[in-house]
Design a protein around this motif. Sequence first.
Motif, short mmCIF file in Angstrom:
data_model
loop_
_atom_site.label_atom_id
_atom_site.label_comp_id
_atom_site.label_asym_id
_atom_site.label_seq_id
_atom_site.Cartn_x
_atom_site.Cartn_y
_atom_site.Cartn_z
N VAL A 1 0.84 -1.20 0.00
CA VAL A 1 0.00 0.00 0.00
C VAL A 1 0.88 1.24 0.00
CG1 VAL A 1 -1.59 1.36 1.42
CG2 VAL A 1 -2.02 -1.06 1.05
N SER A 2 1.91 1.23 0.81
CA SER A 2 2.81 2.38 0.89
C SER A 2 3.51 2.64 -0.43
CB SER A 2 3.84 2.15 1.99
OG SER A 2 4.66 3.25 2.14
N GLU A 3 3.99 1.59 -1.11
CA GLU A 3 4.67 1.74 -2.40
C GLU A 3 3.71 2.25 -3.48
OE1 GLU A 3 6.29 -2.11 -3.15
OE2 GLU A 3 7.89 -1.87 -1.66
N ILE A 4 2.50 1.72 -3.51
CA ILE A 4 1.50 2.14 -4.50
C ILE A 4 1.15 3.61 -4.30
CG2 ILE A 4 -0.92 1.90 -5.18
CD1 ILE A 4 -0.54 -1.15 -4.70
N GLU A 5 0.92 4.01 -3.06
CA GLU A 5 0.54 5.39 -2.80
C GLU A 5 1.70 6.35 -3.05
OE1 GLU A 5 -1.17 5.36 1.11
OE2 GLU A 5 -3.11 4.67 0.34
N ALA A 6 2.92 5.92 -2.80
CA ALA A 6 4.09 6.77 -3.09
C ALA A 6 4.21 6.98 -4.60
CB ALA A 6 5.35 6.14 -2.53
N GLY A 7 4.00 5.93 -5.39
CA GLY A 7 4.04 6.05 -6.85
C GLY A 7 2.94 6.93 -7.38
N MET A 8 1.79 6.87 -6.74
CA MET A 8 0.65 7.68 -7.15
C MET A 8 0.94 9.17 -6.95
SD MET A 8 -3.23 7.41 -5.71
CE MET A 8 -2.86 8.03 -4.08
N ARG A 9 1.70 9.49 -5.91
CA ARG A 9 1.97 10.90 -5.58
C ARG A 9 3.20 11.46 -6.28
NH1 ARG A 9 0.29 8.73 -0.52
NH2 ARG A 9 -1.77 9.52 -0.01
N GLU A 10 3.93 10.63 -7.03
CA GLU A 10 5.11 11.11 -7.75
C GLU A 10 4.69 12.08 -8.85
OE1 GLU A 10 7.09 7.71 -9.34
OE2 GLU A 10 8.00 7.18 -7.44
N ASP A 11 5.68 12.78 -9.41
CA ASP A 11 5.43 13.66 -10.54
C ASP A 11 5.22 12.81 -11.79
OD1 ASP A 11 5.71 15.92 -9.00
OD2 ASP A 11 7.85 16.12 -9.44
N HIS A 12 4.13 13.08 -12.52
CA HIS A 12 3.84 12.37 -13.75
C HIS A 12 3.79 13.38 -14.89
CE1 HIS A 12 2.93 8.73 -11.55
NE2 HIS A 12 2.17 9.44 -10.74
#
Length: 94
Positions: A26-37
């Motif tokens: 969950v932590s990894e998924i949410e961190a990727g979601m909040r990255e710059d895209h």
Amino acid sequence: MSQRQGKTGSAGRFGARYGRVARRRVSEIEAGMREDHECPECGEPRVERQGTGLWECDACGYTFTGGAYQPETPGGKTVRRSIRAALAEDTEDE
């Protein structure tokens, strides 16, 4: 009680529940979601998630659909590559 997150990141809100591996995922998924895209329209790294599968660029206002947690999914990349290859074959045949 203090709200300490430590190594768990955003999954710290779950406390000792659900197991270490699930909380880490969950932590990894949410961190990727909040990255710059990067925006597919203007190229600026200002795309933010508006809702499940909805992404919007803050720079140009372009709204598009994507994955639930990433603007572009691995399956979407494969489809885009296949379409480009098919279109390239059509132009070579002419």
